[in-house]
Design a protein around this motif. Structure first.
Motif, PDB file in Angstrom:
ATOM      1  N   MET A   1       0.823  -1.214   0.000  1.00  0.00           N
ATOM      2  CA  MET A   1       0.000   0.000   0.000  1.00  0.00           C
ATOM      3  C   MET A   1       0.856   1.262   0.000  1.00  0.00           C
ATOM      4  SD  MET A   1      -3.413  -0.737   2.275  1.00  0.00           S
ATOM      5  CE  MET A   1      -2.614  -1.499   3.701  1.00  0.00           C
ATOM      6  N   VAL A   2       1.872   1.287   0.827  1.00  0.00           N
ATOM      7  CA  VAL A   2       2.747   2.465   0.859  1.00  0.00           C
ATOM      8  C   VAL A   2       3.465   2.636  -0.479  1.00  0.00           C
ATOM      9  CG1 VAL A   2       4.804   3.462   1.933  1.00  0.00           C
ATOM     10  CG2 VAL A   2       3.013   2.463   3.363  1.00  0.00           C
ATOM     11  N   ASP A   3       3.930   1.527  -1.054  1.00  0.00           N
ATOM     12  CA  ASP A   3       4.658   1.598  -2.320  1.00  0.00           C
ATOM     13  C   ASP A   3       3.784   2.146  -3.445  1.00  0.00           C
ATOM     14  OD1 ASP A   3       6.980   0.663  -1.205  1.00  0.00           O
ATOM     15  OD2 ASP A   3       6.764  -1.391  -1.955  1.00  0.00           O
ATOM     16  N   LEU A   4       2.534   1.702  -3.535  1.00  0.00           N
ATOM     17  CA  LEU A   4       1.681   2.110  -4.655  1.00  0.00           C
ATOM     18  C   LEU A   4       0.870   3.365  -4.339  1.00  0.00           C
ATOM     19  CD1 LEU A   4       0.706   1.594  -7.478  1.00  0.00           C
ATOM     20  CD2 LEU A   4      -0.951  -0.052  -6.584  1.00  0.00           C
ATOM     21  N   ASN A   5       0.167   3.356  -3.208  1.00  0.00           N
ATOM     22  CA  ASN A   5      -0.739   4.466  -2.897  1.00  0.00           C
ATOM     23  C   ASN A   5       0.001   5.768  -2.622  1.00  0.00           C
ATOM     24  OD1 ASN A   5      -2.459   2.281  -2.923  1.00  0.00           O
ATOM     25  ND2 ASN A   5      -3.234   2.563  -0.859  1.00  0.00           N
TER      26      ASN A   5
END
Length: 254
Positions: A111-115
């Motif tokens: 989530m941190v990587d994409l969002n």
């Protein structure tokens, strides 16, 4: 009155399905050439064929924007092949819900990587082109639209890290809006409630069942509903900036 997007180029991330694909169709229908960025090239190719069959112009770019070089290359290829960049819909994202206690932290990383990081990389790479488009483009304005969520406004049990990413998108968007507003780059936030897309299919089975139960009696939004909102944002006259749009299903109370 909505303005046409003829002579402009829009880049959409997460364009292989759901909200991203719907937005690509909608912006192409308003006259923009569209650059479709996602990991699933076969779906992008199908969407390009559909848009071109309807008289539009589209480019498929297979890219995982969680890598800064790949995000930058997607932006640069868009400009190289389509000639410019006037609109970015920063839509790629993932929702992996569940309690913090005992959570598989690789879900947090995703989530941190994409969002967050993917969104930042695309915005950073696109910004010089958007500023240039605002100076010399046919409309005298450029747009960066970031996808947040109801979860970017209200924290809930079982949504801690998803909340963190979407609150962060809101904070980043508002700060950047203030930074570039005077140069006619509009930074906007679209915040959907529950939408009938693939997003819920990424959840672990037990969490997916809880989510189904929570929304069982609600008529969910469709991807086209969010695409309509994005089109509304980016087709306003130069003097009008729509900073945030929060869209819930009528029956969604929270």
């Amino acid at each position: 009155m909505a303005e046409r997007l003829d002579g402009t180029v829009a880049l959409i991330t997460g364009a292989s399905s759901g909200i991203g694909a719907a937005a690509a169709r909608t912006l192409a229908g308003h006259g923009a050439a569209v650059s479709l960025v996602a990991r699933r090239k076969d779906r992008l190719d199908e969407l390009v064929e559909e848009i071109e069959a309807a008289g539009g112009k589209a480019l498929a770019i297979e890219a995982d924007v969680t890598g800064q070089d790949r995000a930058r290359n997607a932006v640069e290829r868009t400009v190289s092949e389509l000639g410019r960049l006037d609109t970015v819909f920063n839509n790629a994202g993932v929702m992996l819900l569940g309690p913090v206690e005992g959570a598989p932290t690789e879900e947090w990383d995703r989530m941190v990587d994409l969002n967050v990081k993917g969104l930042l990389y695309v915005a950073h790479a696109a910004l010089p082109h958007l500023l240039r488009a605002a100076e010399d483009g046919p409309r005298g304005v450029a747009d960066l639209v970031n996808t947040s969520s109801v979860a970017g406004r209200r924290a809930r049990v079982g949504s801690a890290v998803y909340n963190l990413t979407k609150f962060g998108v809101g904070a980043f968007s508002e700060s950047l809006r203030q930074e570039v507003a005077g140069r006619h780059v509009r930074v906007s936030l679209v915040e959907p409630g529950v939408v009938d897309t693939e997003l819920q299919s990424h959840l672990r089975e037990e969490i997916r069942e809880q989510t189904r139960e929570r929304f069982a009696k609600i008529e969910m939004l469709q991807s086209e509903d969010i695409a309509d909102a994005v089109a509304y944002i980016v087709t306003r006259p130069r003097r009008v900036a729509i900073n945030e749009v929060l869209i819930r299903p009528t029956e969604q109370a929270d």
